[in-house]
Design a protein around this motif. Sequence first.
Motif, PDB file in Angstrom:
ATOM      1  N   SER A  75       0.826  -1.208   0.000  1.00 53.73           N
ATOM      2  CA  SER A  75       0.000   0.000   0.000  1.00 53.73           C
ATOM      3  C   SER A  75       0.861   1.258   0.000  1.00 53.73           C
ATOM      4  CB  SER A  75      -0.934   0.008   1.207  1.00 53.73           C
ATOM      5  OG  SER A  75      -1.838  -1.071   1.127  1.00 53.73           O
ATOM      6  N   THR A  76       1.916   1.260   0.802  1.00 48.78           N
ATOM      7  CA  THR A  76       2.831   2.400   0.853  1.00 48.78           C
ATOM      8  C   THR A  76       3.524   2.588  -0.495  1.00 48.78           C
ATOM      9  OG1 THR A  76       3.186   2.033   3.215  1.00 48.78           O
ATOM     10  CG2 THR A  76       4.825   3.386   2.067  1.00 48.78           C
ATOM     11  N   TRP A  77       3.990   1.492  -1.077  1.00 50.81           N
ATOM     12  CA  TRP A  77       4.660   1.563  -2.373  1.00 50.81           C
ATOM     13  C   TRP A  77       3.715   2.095  -3.450  1.00 50.81           C
ATOM     14  CZ3 TRP A  77       3.813  -0.931  -7.062  1.00 50.81           C
ATOM     15  CH2 TRP A  77       4.794  -0.728  -8.021  1.00 50.81           C
ATOM     16  N   VAL A  78       2.486   1.619  -3.467  1.00 51.66           N
ATOM     17  CA  VAL A  78       1.511   2.085  -4.457  1.00 51.66           C
ATOM     18  C   VAL A  78       1.249   3.579  -4.275  1.00 51.66           C
ATOM     19  CG1 VAL A  78      -0.916   1.933  -5.193  1.00 51.66           C
ATOM     20  CG2 VAL A  78       0.425  -0.156  -4.879  1.00 51.66           C
ATOM     21  N   MET A  79       1.142   4.047  -3.038  1.00 51.07           N
ATOM     22  CA  MET A  79       0.899   5.472  -2.804  1.00 51.07           C
ATOM     23  C   MET A  79       2.084   6.317  -3.287  1.00 51.07           C
ATOM     24  SD  MET A  79      -2.158   5.618  -1.804  1.00 51.07           S
ATOM     25  CE  MET A  79      -2.373   7.284  -1.252  1.00 51.07           C
ATOM     26  N   PHE A  80       3.319   5.860  -3.060  1.00 48.05           N
ATOM     27  CA  PHE A  80       4.486   6.574  -3.577  1.00 48.05           C
ATOM     28  C   PHE A  80       4.494   6.566  -5.100  1.00 48.05           C
ATOM     29  CE2 PHE A  80       6.538   5.983   0.668  1.00 48.05           C
ATOM     30  CZ  PHE A  80       6.798   7.337   0.901  1.00 48.05           C
ATOM     31  N   TRP A  81       4.103   5.442  -5.677  1.00 45.87           N
ATOM     32  CA  TRP A  81       4.047   5.313  -7.134  1.00 45.87           C
ATOM     33  C   TRP A  81       3.049   6.311  -7.718  1.00 45.87           C
ATOM     34  CZ3 TRP A  81       1.179   0.840  -9.949  1.00 45.87           C
ATOM     35  CH2 TRP A  81       1.497   0.833 -11.314  1.00 45.87           C
ATOM     36  N   VAL A  82       1.884   6.391  -7.118  1.00 44.84           N
ATOM     37  CA  VAL A  82       0.850   7.322  -7.589  1.00 44.84           C
ATOM     38  C   VAL A  82       1.356   8.759  -7.478  1.00 44.84           C
ATOM     39  CG1 VAL A  82      -1.443   8.268  -7.066  1.00 44.84           C
ATOM     40  CG2 VAL A  82      -1.085   5.796  -7.083  1.00 44.84           C
ATOM     41  N   ARG A  83       2.023   9.044  -6.383  1.00 47.49           N
ATOM     42  CA  ARG A  83       2.533  10.406  -6.178  1.00 47.49           C
ATOM     43  C   ARG A  83       3.621  10.761  -7.185  1.00 47.49           C
ATOM     44  NH1 ARG A  83       4.034  13.181  -0.467  1.00 47.49           N
ATOM     45  NH2 ARG A  83       4.144  15.263  -1.323  1.00 47.49           N
ATOM     46  N   ARG A  84       4.472   9.784  -7.506  1.00 45.51           N
ATOM     47  CA  ARG A  84       5.584  10.012  -8.434  1.00 45.51           C
ATOM     48  C   ARG A  84       5.105  10.158  -9.878  1.00 45.51           C
ATOM     49  NH1 ARG A  84       8.414   5.286  -8.043  1.00 45.51           N
ATOM     50  NH2 ARG A  84       7.588   4.604 -10.030  1.00 45.51           N
ATOM     51  N   GLU A  85       4.152   9.325 -10.288  1.00 45.07           N
ATOM     52  CA  GLU A  85       3.633   9.339 -11.655  1.00 45.07           C
ATOM     53  C   GLU A  85       2.384  10.214 -11.719  1.00 45.07           C
ATOM     54  OE1 GLU A  85       5.132   7.679 -14.181  1.00 45.07           O
ATOM     55  OE2 GLU A  85       6.654   6.957 -12.784  1.00 45.07           O
ATOM     56  N   ARG A  86       1.989  10.559 -12.889  1.00 48.87           N
ATOM     57  CA  ARG A  86       0.765  11.339 -13.068  1.00 48.87           C
ATOM     58  C   ARG A  86      -0.274  10.430 -13.711  1.00 48.87           C
ATOM     59  NH1 ARG A  86       1.360  15.873 -11.467  1.00 48.87           N
ATOM     60  NH2 ARG A  86       0.704  17.758 -12.439  1.00 48.87           N
ATOM     61  N   PHE A  87      -0.932   9.640 -12.862  1.00 47.30           N
ATOM     62  CA  PHE A  87      -1.939   8.703 -13.345  1.00 47.30           C
ATOM     63  C   PHE A  87      -3.198   9.446 -13.788  1.00 47.30           C
ATOM     64  CE2 PHE A  87      -0.575   4.872 -10.523  1.00 47.30           C
ATOM     65  CZ  PHE A  87       0.570   4.742 -11.278  1.00 47.30           C
ATOM     66  N   SER A  88      -3.904   8.822 -14.713  1.00 43.99           N
ATOM     67  CA  SER A  88      -5.237   9.309 -15.070  1.00 43.99           C
ATOM     68  C   SER A  88      -6.154   9.105 -13.866  1.00 43.99           C
ATOM     69  CB  SER A  88      -5.769   8.524 -16.267  1.00 43.99           C
ATOM     70  OG  SER A  88      -6.009   7.171 -15.888  1.00 43.99           O
ATOM     71  N   THR A  89      -7.337   9.666 -13.941  1.00 43.76           N
ATOM     72  CA  THR A  89      -8.303   9.487 -12.851  1.00 43.76           C
ATOM     73  C   THR A  89      -8.593   8.010 -12.626  1.00 43.76           C
ATOM     74  OG1 THR A  89      -9.291  11.641 -13.329  1.00 43.76           O
ATOM     75  CG2 THR A  89     -10.612  10.098 -12.039  1.00 43.76           C
ATOM     76  N   LEU A  90      -8.757   7.237 -13.705  1.00 41.80           N
ATOM     77  CA  LEU A  90      -9.022   5.798 -13.555  1.00 41.80           C
ATOM     78  C   LEU A  90      -7.832   5.074 -12.934  1.00 41.80           C
ATOM     79  CD1 LEU A  90     -10.991   5.013 -16.836  1.00 41.80           C
ATOM     80  CD2 LEU A  90     -11.880   5.106 -14.492  1.00 41.80           C
ATOM     81  N   GLY A  91      -6.625   5.494 -13.258  1.00 41.20           N
ATOM     82  CA  GLY A  91      -5.439   4.914 -12.630  1.00 41.20           C
ATOM     83  C   GLY A  91      -5.396   5.209 -11.145  1.00 41.20           C
ATOM     84  N   GLN A  92      -5.753   6.433 -10.772  1.00 45.10           N
ATOM     85  CA  GLN A  92      -5.773   6.815  -9.358  1.00 45.10           C
ATOM     86  C   GLN A  92      -6.854   6.047  -8.592  1.00 45.10           C
ATOM     87  OE1 GLN A  92      -5.484  11.051  -8.393  1.00 45.10           O
ATOM     88  NE2 GLN A  92      -4.966  11.413 -10.549  1.00 45.10           N
ATOM     89  N   ILE A  93      -8.018   5.897  -9.198  1.00 50.38           N
ATOM     90  CA  ILE A  93      -9.095   5.134  -8.552  1.00 50.38           C
ATOM     91  C   ILE A  93      -8.672   3.676  -8.396  1.00 50.38           C
ATOM     92  CG2 ILE A  93     -11.451   4.244  -8.876  1.00 50.38           C
ATOM     93  CD1 ILE A  93     -12.103   7.004 -10.177  1.00 50.38           C
TER      94      ILE A  93
END
Length: 157
Positions: A75-93
């Motif tokens: 979960s921590t790794w995924v949150m860092f990944w989301v913060r580092r990359e610029r995911f689309s809204t569907l990627g963030q969801i």
Amino acid sequence: MRTTILAALITFVIDQLSKWAVVQGMNLKEVGQIDVLPPYLVFHMAWNRGANFGLLSGHGDLLRWGWVALAVVISTWVMFWVRRERFSTLGQISAGLLVGGALGNAIDRIVYGAVADFLNMSCCGFANPYSFNVADIAIFAGAFGLILFTGETKNRA
């Protein structure tokens, strides 16, 4: 990032409320099974002490706390990944679904010593022997969504 946190929070709350309503409120932990729309939907209590489908369930507390730690690390790794990359809204969801589901099952392992699985669905002559929960659905959907909605050409809003 805010979308991911909101999706994770909503997923976590829905998972925990559904478990409380069915396991505690409907007393499924004592009753064992409630036919809702048999065979399509049955509440069947199963305490999962292992991984998916109860794999590796005979290793006691070491595995229990290992799964909790793994859920927190992922979960921590995924949150860092989301913060580092610029995911689309569907990627963030999708990321939020995965994180909320993982933490929902981790809380079960802390509180109950096992994951509370209660949904059982069968259809068309196939009798499904396994139970699952809202967190399991969210983890699967989130992982699938991360595959579909992230990557070189898909992660830009």
